[in-house]
Design an enzyme around this catalytic site. Sequence first.
Site, mmCIF file in Angstrom:
data_model
loop_
_atom_site.group_PDB
_atom_site.id
_atom_site.type_symbol
_atom_site.label_atom_id
_atom_site.label_comp_id
_atom_site.label_asym_id
_atom_site.label_seq_id
_atom_site.Cartn_x
_atom_site.Cartn_y
_atom_site.Cartn_z
ATOM 1 N N GLN B 134 0.834 -1.191 0.000
ATOM 2 C CA GLN B 134 0.000 0.000 0.000
ATOM 3 C C GLN B 134 0.870 1.242 0.000
ATOM 4 O OE1 GLN B 134 -0.509 2.535 2.688
ATOM 5 N NE2 GLN B 134 -2.357 1.754 3.681
ATOM 6 N N GLY B 135 0.639 2.147 -0.933
ATOM 7 C CA GLY B 135 1.443 3.365 -1.022
ATOM 8 C C GLY B 135 0.622 4.603 -0.729
ATOM 9 N N SER B 137 1.102 6.557 2.769
ATOM 10 C CA SER B 137 1.858 7.484 3.624
ATOM 11 C C SER B 137 3.079 8.041 2.915
ATOM 12 C CB SER B 137 2.331 6.774 4.890
ATOM 13 O OG SER B 137 1.242 6.324 5.628
ATOM 14 N N SER B 169 4.729 -1.477 3.964
ATOM 15 C CA SER B 169 4.883 -2.820 4.537
ATOM 16 C C SER B 169 4.957 -3.858 3.435
ATOM 17 C CB SER B 169 3.713 -3.148 5.456
ATOM 18 O OG SER B 169 3.728 -2.283 6.550
ATOM 19 N N GLU B 252 -10.265 -2.108 5.997
ATOM 20 C CA GLU B 252 -9.296 -2.585 6.981
ATOM 21 C C GLU B 252 -9.930 -2.675 8.356
ATOM 22 O OE1 GLU B 252 -7.632 -0.770 9.587
ATOM 23 O OE2 GLU B 252 -6.506 -2.570 10.095
ATOM 24 N N GLU B 378 -4.305 8.334 18.595
ATOM 25 C CA GLU B 378 -4.859 9.681 18.754
ATOM 26 C C GLU B 378 -5.859 9.985 17.645
ATOM 27 O OE1 GLU B 378 -1.636 8.859 19.060
ATOM 28 O OE2 GLU B 378 -1.621 9.051 21.231
#
Lengths: 378, 394
Positions: B134-135, B137, B169, B252, B378
């Site tokens: 997954q790209g 971030s 990842s 997810e 958070e």
Amino acid sequence: MNFELGEEQVMLKTSAREFLDKECQKKHVRAMMDDEKGYSPELWKKMAGLGWQGLAFPEQYGGVGSSFLDLVVLLEEMGRALVPGPFLATIVHTGRAILLAGSEQQKKEYLTRIANGDLVMTLALTEETGGIEAADINMKAKAADNHFIISGKKLFVPDAHIADSYVVVARTKGGVRKENGITLFLVDAKTKGIKVEMLKTMTGEKLCTVVFDNVSVPSANVLGTVDKGWPVVKQVLEEAIIAECAWMTGGARWVLETTIDYAKSRIQFGHPIGSFQAIQHKLANVAVEVEGCTSLTYYAAWTVTENDPNRTVAASMAKAWVSDSYKHATFEGVQIHGGIGFTWDHDMHLYFKRAKHGEIAFGDGDYHREKVAQLLKM
Amino acid sequence: MDFSYSEKEEAFRQEIRDWLAKHTKELPKWWFDRKLKRPDSDSREYHDFGIWWHKKLYDAGFVGLNWPKEYGGRGATLIEQVVFSEEMARAQVPGITNTIGIGWCGPTIMAFGTEEQKKRFLQPILKADEIWCQGFSEPEAGSDLANCQTKGVQDGDYWIVNGQKVWTSGGHYSDWSILLVRTEPEAPKHRGLTFFLLDMHAPGVTVRPLRQMTGAAEFNETFMDNVRIHKSMMVSERGRGFYVAMGTLEFERSGIGAAIGRENTVQDMIEMAKEMGKSKDPLVRQRMAQLYIEGNVVKYTGLRALSRQLHGMTPGPESGVMSAFGMEWNQRAYDFAMQIQGPYARLMRDSKYAIDDGRWQHSFLRSRGNTIETGTSEIKRNVIAQRGLGLPRE
């Protein structure tokens, strides 16, 4: 599998909310704190009219025949409204014991009157140790001809001052194994030799000392089997624990919702305080905890309804979690309300105190975590 | 309200049990014996082991349970997925691999992709013939995902992409990636992104492993230097990328599997505490029981959220419970495992006296990342507060 409330449960919940919003406002709760009786017999009768007292008793004993799970739905609403009075003591602590262990005649006699709203009862269980283990039961009942003589003191007995009759847990036989030799008795409150003294409590709920001075109880009033009462007490305790959890979950939800509303409307620094992350994260934590209360309480109630073997661990898990969560919810509830939350006029302290009362009833978090550890065979 | 399973669900459970009874013994010894050495989690050997087991599960029809039948899935109900997770946890066998492909990329393609994309990609994802990463971030786009800077410029039928992704990842084993690219620099930041499918083997793609505090390198930096992506690899429309990505993240969050495995962790920890002679310590008993209770809170609250979905309702605030609280649970649990070990807690794998070949130490360190990956605690609390409880945004 379905974790949602059924249609009838939703109706029960909604109608209970509406009824209590009208009949059990906070000024009533506050008035009962100082009231000698501590409850309104008029409201008690009205609830009986709605079938609440008999909700989870079979129809042949004047009940509605609903499940324990249905009762839990109702108890949640009652806990939310802080309904003062002997409901848990009469319906769960004693009514369920009679349903479990009573003879046909006892069930007919007692449950029917409970369901009608004609009988208030309570469980005389704990003594000066305050514990709820078999070893904590030391009050003696001596067998004589056709009767037993009970002598000793029970402490922290809820609503004994208004109860018409008690289920008394006493020791009829000594021995190494404390679980053996415990017997349950149905005792008329007016029997000679019984003295009740009311104790002043934090919540205004009525706890009493009940002294038995050579009280004579006919053998016919034994509930269940002589010397074999402990398994009944154990099961009643599990149901009492889950009922207490439902009551507390209802209160915790009131605290959460009331505090969210306040955080949305209270303006400081030109913004509602609920827009500040410090407040948002506190409330998110409380929300997570309260959701957990609902999940574990309903699961535990389901195990009672289904007589599932996980009942014991489910009850302890729920009580440990709910005890801590309700207390924390009210703690943050006061904090987020600020000064007003600390006042006598605001209702938050009623819940703050009830949370502490409930935490202690039938074992706190530490007690039940140890139970869970035992059940995990640690 | 009913916490029991239907006959059909119990039949499915039996099918899984029968299969596991037959195939579990094919797993290597190190999988079950925590005293034996196991391959590094980021090694090729471990990766290949995962694919080998995955293909067995695939052949048995246990991969893509929630995928529709038309895309090669099983079309299983949510409860059947719970049953599967329960049985896998009970047998303590490894799960599927290509989890990002199956959990995120596939469902995104199903929901937003073209027919051509579905035909091309879905089957190899399920079979783990093509591994996905997954790209999303970037160095300047962590919690603030809409701040992606990777730039895409149209050139005929192609998009020329330049930029950098981070925390990719499994990027070092991946064949394909879902990718967020800024294609409309003039538009407001949420509306300037486009969602692409990137061939990780394309010229100009460089993957550089990032070493984590565990010492392993599960994730990577991915650099794109004039990478050409054909326009047929666009998912949904130009400028809709952020919304597609939000959809991906929703997939997810609906996972239930992890909620059920927690009982195993507690049981293993109890065994370890017994071996260390700590199981009678009242403080240890209190914390162990608390972890067990919390595990059940996550489990039953997760099941309630799932039950709402099943009955066509949107999950309430309780759906956030599983992600934030569950991740924090991991950290508390493994920190506690360290505490039980006392002085031995300092010993890592390959030390003579390391307990269970240092796997608790690895879990302790690895779990530290749990409250950061897939959204920080958070951010998740903000989401619970704002979307679940309706509190105002600042």
